[in-house]
Design a protein around this motif. Structure first.
Motif, PDB file in Angstrom:
ATOM      1  N   GLY A   1      14.135   5.053  14.928  1.00 58.84           N
ATOM      2  CA  GLY A   1      12.846   5.107  14.247  1.00 58.84           C
ATOM      3  C   GLY A   1      13.067   5.075  12.754  1.00 58.84           C
ATOM      4  O   GLY A   1      13.971   5.753  12.247  1.00 58.84           O
ATOM      5  N   ALA A   2      12.300   4.292  12.043  1.00 56.21           N
ATOM      6  CA  ALA A   2      12.465   4.154  10.589  1.00 56.21           C
ATOM      7  C   ALA A   2      11.113   3.840   9.977  1.00 56.21           C
ATOM      8  O   ALA A   2      10.814   2.698   9.636  1.00 56.21           O
ATOM      9  N   PRO A   3      10.246   4.849   9.833  1.00 51.50           N
ATOM     10  CA  PRO A   3       8.879   4.579   9.380  1.00 51.50           C
ATOM     11  C   PRO A   3       8.793   4.145   7.926  1.00 51.50           C
ATOM     12  O   PRO A   3       9.440   4.724   7.055  1.00 51.50           O
ATOM     13  N   GLY A   4       8.011   3.140   7.698  1.00 49.87           N
ATOM     14  CA  GLY A   4       7.704   2.689   6.342  1.00 49.87           C
ATOM     15  C   GLY A   4       6.216   2.415   6.264  1.00 49.87           C
ATOM     16  O   GLY A   4       5.692   1.574   7.005  1.00 49.87           O
ATOM     17  N   ILE A   5       5.513   3.147   5.394  1.00 52.62           N
ATOM     18  CA  ILE A   5       4.075   2.953   5.246  1.00 52.62           C
ATOM     19  C   ILE A   5       3.820   1.678   4.448  1.00 52.62           C
ATOM     20  O   ILE A   5       4.449   1.434   3.419  1.00 52.62           O
ATOM     21  N   THR A   6       2.888   0.868   4.919  1.00 51.68           N
ATOM     22  CA  THR A   6       2.546  -0.372   4.238  1.00 51.68           C
ATOM     23  C   THR A   6       1.917  -0.055   2.876  1.00 51.68           C
ATOM     24  O   THR A   6       1.053   0.817   2.779  1.00 51.68           O
ATOM     25  N   VAL A   7       2.392  -0.748   1.848  1.00 47.61           N
ATOM     26  CA  VAL A   7       1.908  -0.499   0.493  1.00 47.61           C
ATOM     27  C   VAL A   7       1.308  -1.769  -0.103  1.00 47.61           C
ATOM     28  O   VAL A   7       1.637  -2.880   0.300  1.00 47.61           O
ATOM     29  N   PHE A   8       0.424  -1.565  -1.079  1.00 46.17           N
ATOM     30  CA  PHE A   8      -0.118  -2.678  -1.853  1.00 46.17           C
ATOM     31  C   PHE A   8      -0.448  -2.156  -3.246  1.00 46.17           C
ATOM     32  O   PHE A   8      -0.506  -0.934  -3.478  1.00 46.17           O
ATOM     33  N   GLY A   9      -0.640  -3.075  -4.192  1.00 47.54           N
ATOM     34  CA  GLY A   9      -0.999  -2.665  -5.556  1.00 47.54           C
ATOM     35  C   GLY A   9       0.027  -1.727  -6.155  1.00 47.54           C
ATOM     36  O   GLY A   9       1.232  -1.909  -5.989  1.00 47.54           O
ATOM     37  N   ASN A  10      -0.454  -0.696  -6.842  1.00 50.95           N
ATOM     38  CA  ASN A  10       0.415   0.271  -7.515  1.00 50.95           C
ATOM     39  C   ASN A  10       0.742   1.431  -6.579  1.00 50.95           C
ATOM     40  O   ASN A  10       0.220   2.529  -6.719  1.00 50.95           O
TER      41      ASN A  10
END
Length: 230
Positions: free
Chosen positions: A106-115
């Motif tokens: 498991g390697a969670p990465g939250i989706t990001v956008f902008g700043n």
């Protein structure tokens, strides 16, 4: 090679932060001359090649979202074992150098956008923004990748079904401003491929912007920001 949601490199580091990619997750590959023209998958069921570009991970063909000369996005095959994996891009049969990447269950990465904004939908399905915050006590959906093992596994390259839902089998904990919040659902986003979501309740905090973090087991995600209102 990076976690496709957070942009964090799939390298080697402390075990409690996401410096890996997980089987079934969205992965970004950056380089040069990785393709001859931009090409994108036309449906949620992903192809094994795009525009003459193919990707293999430990010899397994990886489903593809997108390819162009500087970037290729894939789903890491579910069959990839935790540990060190070898990744290669082939363009019209010409192989790239080999990238060594770290794979974790498991390697969670939250989706990001902008700043450094977290990709979150408020309870009314609108995008969470400073000018459109989530109300205290409401439920939000936080989108991420790298959820790890599922109670209803989905074949590599295929979208998650609406029924039955596919939930994480590892412990899923969500923190907003270091507060553990009530999690209603943690699983794959139906009709999407490689995308997961955590549906959680917004804690009682003063209006403002706060960091969000997801843990799958003992491994934590990046810390992008969300907005809370009254």
């Amino acid at each position: 090679v990076v976690n496709g949601s957070s942009g964090v490199p799939a390298t080697f580091g402390p075990p409690d932060v996401t410096t890996a990619v997980a089987p079934g997750s969205y992965v970004g590959i950056y380089g040069s001359r990785l393709g001859t023209a931009a090409a994108q998958a036309s449906s949620a069921a992903l192809p094994s090649s795009l525009g003459g570009v193919t990707v293999t991970v430990n010899g397994l063909s990886a489903p593809m979202y997108y390819s162009d000369s500087g970037q290729v996005n894939i789903q890491l095959p579910n069959e990839t074992k935790p540990g060190v994996a070898l990744l290669r891009v082939d363009v019209n049969g010409i192989p790239s150098n080999t990238a060594y990447i770290r794979v974790a269950a498991g390697a969670p990465g939250i989706t990001v956008f902008g700043n450094n904004r977290a990709a979150i939908r408020n309870q009314d399905q609108s995008v969470n923004l400073p000018e459109n915050p989530a109300a205290v006590g409401s439920f939000i959906s936080i989108y991420f990748t790298g959820i790890g093992p599922l109670d209803n596994p989905v074949p590599t390259g295929q979208p998650a079904p609406l029924s039955p839902l596919s939930r994480a089998t590892s412990t899923c904990r969500v923190f907003i401003n270091n507060i553990v919040v009530t999690t209603q659902f943690c699983g794959l986003t139906p009709q999407s491929t490689g995308l997961a979501q955590a549906n959680v309740q917004v804690p009682n905090l003063p209006p403002g912007d706060y960091p969000v973090r997801i843990f799958i087991g003992t491994v934590g995600s990046n810390l992008p920001m969300m907005s809370i209102g009254k």
